[in-house]
Design a protein around this motif. Sequence first.
Motif, PDB file in Angstrom:
ATOM      1  N   ALA A 110       0.951  -1.194  -0.006  1.00  0.00           N
ATOM      2  CA  ALA A 110       0.043   0.069   0.232  1.00  0.00           C
ATOM      3  C   ALA A 110       0.993   1.083  -0.076  1.00  0.00           C
ATOM      4  O   ALA A 110       0.613   2.086  -0.657  1.00  0.00           O
ATOM      5  CB  ALA A 110      -0.944   0.052   1.053  1.00  0.00           C
ATOM      6  N   GLU A 111       1.983   1.042   0.735  1.00  0.00           N
ATOM      7  CA  GLU A 111       2.866   2.261   0.785  1.00  0.00           C
ATOM      8  C   GLU A 111       3.516   2.649  -0.609  1.00  0.00           C
ATOM      9  O   GLU A 111       3.336   3.815  -1.054  1.00  0.00           O
ATOM     10  CB  GLU A 111       3.907   2.230   1.750  1.00  0.00           C
ATOM     11  N   GLY A 163       0.827   4.057  -2.902  1.00  0.00           N
ATOM     12  CA  GLY A 163       0.462   5.500  -2.622  1.00  0.00           C
ATOM     13  C   GLY A 163       1.282   6.479  -3.340  1.00  0.00           C
ATOM     14  O   GLY A 163       1.299   7.427  -3.955  1.00  0.00           O
ATOM     15  N   LEU A 222       0.632   6.424  -7.125  1.00  0.00           N
ATOM     16  CA  LEU A 222      -0.297   7.378  -7.380  1.00  0.00           C
ATOM     17  C   LEU A 222      -0.113   8.908  -7.596  1.00  0.00           C
ATOM     18  O   LEU A 222      -0.949   9.629  -8.175  1.00  0.00           O
ATOM     19  CB  LEU A 222      -1.642   7.087  -6.561  1.00  0.00           C
ATOM     20  N   GLU A 223       1.043   9.394  -6.884  1.00  0.00           N
ATOM     21  CA  GLU A 223       1.191  10.721  -6.739  1.00  0.00           C
ATOM     22  C   GLU A 223       2.128  11.018  -8.211  1.00  0.00           C
ATOM     23  O   GLU A 223       2.584  12.303  -8.232  1.00  0.00           O
ATOM     24  CB  GLU A 223       2.034  10.921  -5.541  1.00  0.00           C
ATOM     25  N   SER A 262      -8.516  -1.966   1.808  1.00  0.00           N
ATOM     26  CA  SER A 262      -7.596  -0.690   1.912  1.00  0.00           C
ATOM     27  C   SER A 262      -7.184  -0.335   0.684  1.00  0.00           C
ATOM     28  O   SER A 262      -6.960   0.983   0.196  1.00  0.00           O
ATOM     29  CB  SER A 262      -6.376  -1.462   2.678  1.00  0.00           C
ATOM     30  N   TYR A 263      -6.762  -1.220  -0.430  1.00  0.00           N
ATOM     31  CA  TYR A 263      -6.497  -0.867  -1.915  1.00  0.00           C
ATOM     32  C   TYR A 263      -7.523  -0.071  -2.305  1.00  0.00           C
ATOM     33  O   TYR A 263      -7.274   0.891  -3.115  1.00  0.00           O
ATOM     34  CB  TYR A 263      -6.127  -2.164  -2.432  1.00  0.00           C
ATOM     35  N   ALA A 294      -9.922   1.599  -1.223  1.00  0.00           N
ATOM     36  CA  ALA A 294      -9.923   2.961  -0.753  1.00  0.00           C
ATOM     37  C   ALA A 294      -9.074   3.814  -1.493  1.00  0.00           C
ATOM     38  O   ALA A 294      -9.338   5.079  -1.524  1.00  0.00           O
ATOM     39  CB  ALA A 294     -10.151   3.111   0.659  1.00  0.00           C
ATOM     40  N   MET A 295      -8.033   3.407  -1.721  1.00  0.00           N
ATOM     41  CA  MET A 295      -6.607   4.315  -2.321  1.00  0.00           C
ATOM     42  C   MET A 295      -6.786   4.577  -3.702  1.00  0.00           C
ATOM     43  O   MET A 295      -6.549   5.372  -4.198  1.00  0.00           O
ATOM     44  CB  MET A 295      -5.293   3.405  -1.992  1.00  0.00           C
ATOM     45  N   VAL A 296      -7.344   3.456  -4.393  1.00  0.00           N
ATOM     46  CA  VAL A 296      -7.261   3.527  -5.769  1.00  0.00           C
ATOM     47  C   VAL A 296      -8.589   4.327  -6.437  1.00  0.00           C
ATOM     48  O   VAL A 296      -9.725   3.938  -6.189  1.00  0.00           O
ATOM     49  CB  VAL A 296      -7.305   2.138  -6.552  1.00  0.00           C
TER      50      VAL A 296
END
Length: 304
Positions: free
Chosen positions: A77-78, A81, A84-85, A107-108, A110-112
């Motif tokens: 996940a780190e 992140g 994605l930036e 978790s994934y 929510a991030m994607v």
Amino acid sequence: MTISHLRLGASLYVPATRPDLAAVANGERYPGLKSVILCTEDSIKPSQVEAALGNLRECLPQIATEHPLVFIRPRNAEVLGRILEMTGVGRIDGFVLPKVTRDSLASYAAMVPERFLMMPTVETKEAFDPAAIADLRAAMSEPAIMKRILAVRIGGNDLLNLLGIRRRPRRTIYDTAAGPVVASLVAAFRPFGFPLTAPVFDDFGDAETLNEEVVRDVEHGLVGKTAIHPSQVSRIERHYRVYDADLAMARRVLDGDAPAVFQVDGVMCEPATHSEWARSIVERSEVYGVEGKETFLDRLPVVL
């Protein structure tokens, strides 16, 4: 435009440390490639992560408008992140999510961002636990998540590693203790609307056994397979072509005027039970083409 999982073909896994990453992602290095997965996980060492991310940072803005389907496999996940930036990340099609469990999927997801497709990979000990797989499927079935899942990938080498084995030469994955697990995952996900892709075949020098394995992949309803060497791509995808006799049969099954039961060359056809197969055959023919005069029965390996 909705993307079908059938467009994945043989997904070439590429370590994100490769210097020609942009050329691979754009289909220049390997013309005809249908999909590529740029990997920052198992294919690179922990000490190479920063180099891989630097390489991705340079590659993403260079991805052309017209390219194979491009996915990135983040290490965790780190790392996701950080990717994605990056400038140009919007040029890719989505992410392959490693070692997915019910908790990590949430978790994934929510991030994607919603514009990206996701391909969760089942490759942890939960794959051997029907209750855990049912929980994972329930999480994937949440409408906001399910609509973004292009396919579920089966991580064959991780499953073999959990069993403490690896396939012997001239053996398909179906000839190992992981074979029944693959079948169980198909049964757990496919009837609920989740396509699955087939595991990697390690020995890229053994074309004969690869051919046998892909035939058995297709028997299990798996269209799409991880490729670790460019030479595997055409060998895999040739088995996704359909025979013209099967296509003719499929079209008769899907004909609105077809009787409830009929026969074609001595084979029973029943639209009520063969329609999903028929739709898959027609769609595969549109992506991979048609060949030959035989039927799918002629592709099955001979068991003595």
